[in-house]
Design an enzyme around this catalytic site. Structure first.
Site, PDB file in Angstrom:
ATOM      1  CB  SER A  41      40.575  40.373  46.344  1.00 45.89           C
ATOM      2  OG  SER A  41      39.740  40.133  45.224  1.00 45.89           O
ATOM      3  N   GLY A  42      39.927  37.115  46.384  1.00 48.05           N
ATOM      4  CA  GLY A  42      38.948  36.101  46.778  1.00 48.05           C
ATOM      5  C   GLY A  42      37.634  36.203  46.009  1.00 48.05           C
TER       6      GLY A  42
ATOM      7  CB  SER B 226      35.524  45.250  37.103  1.00 45.25           C
ATOM      8  OG  SER B 226      35.191  44.630  38.317  1.00 45.25           O
TER       9      SER B 226
END
Ligand code: PPS
Length: 201
Positions: free
Chosen positions: A39-40, A109
């Site tokens: 996602s970055g 997470s």
């Protein structure tokens, strides 16, 4: 129930949290980046950390792949191992905050409850959730490490977004839609939040 820990006594420190913060002239906080693989998170967290350095702020970045090579090398990717991964990282991040350091964490997470548990471990305002919101299709197209391809081929089990859940944040302090913002713009948005809320002057 008796436990081996019942005879372990907490030690108070002579030098205080407030004195460490005074020395560093900063307000420590956890910048908790969460999002899918690819996602970055790490890229944006690195860009934010560079900006903090430019502002003479003392920070430290805890990164998923790196922590899994050391502290958490015994953990895999089942749900309960991810829970333990985040619990340990939360404890480490809490120690960094106590040292007076701004800590950035870049871990998938995936579970709301684990992120909220970390928030509850530190003081009010010491946990800032940054949602790196990149749709699965975009992450899969980027596939920087070729992991989605392997997951689709069944070579990696329990891959987040494929056959393992990701629970997006319900009310993140910072929401980054990376499809519409550059890395620099995402970093600027995080720093703008820190300035607006008084973490940075
Ligand atoms: S978690 O879910 O928070 O415990 O994961 P994290 O510690 O952030 O580790 C994610 C990185 O591990 C690599 N990897 C996987 N990710 C997700 N699912 C599976 N099964 C998996 N296997 C290996 C991957 O490189 C992740 O890095 P990022 O930077 O997120 O792409």
């Amino acid at each position: 129930m008796s436990s081996e820990n019942e005879n372990v006594v907490w030690h108070g420190h002579t030098v205080t949290f407030e004195e460490r913060c005074q020395l560093k002239q900063q307000q420590p906080v956890i910048l908790w980046f969460t999002g899918l693989s690819g996602s970055g998170k790490s890229t944006i967290a690195n860009a934010v950390e560079s900006k903090l350095l430019e502002n003479q702020r003392h920070s430290y970045l805890l990164d998923g792949d790196n922590v899994r090579h050391g502290l958490n090398r015994d953990l895999g990717f089942s749900d309960h191992e991810r829970v333990e991964n985040i619990r340990r990282i939360g404890e480490v991040a809490k120690l960094f905050v106590d040292s007076g350091t701004i800590v950035l964490t870049a871990f998938i997470s995936p579970f709301v409850a684990d992120r909220e548990q970390v928030r509850a471990m530190v003081g009010p305002g010491q946990f800032v959730e940054v949602f790196v919101d990149t749709p699965l299709a975009v992450c899969e197209q980027r596939d920087p490490k070729g992991l989605y391809k392997k997951a689709r081929a069944g070579e990696i089990k329990h891959f987040t977004g494929i056959d393992s859940a990701y629970e997006p944040p319900l009310a993140p302090e910072v929401h980054l839609q990376t499809e519409y913002l550059s890395v620099a713009e995402c970093a600027d948005k995080v720093v703008a939040y820190l300035l607006e809320k008084g973490y940075l002057q």
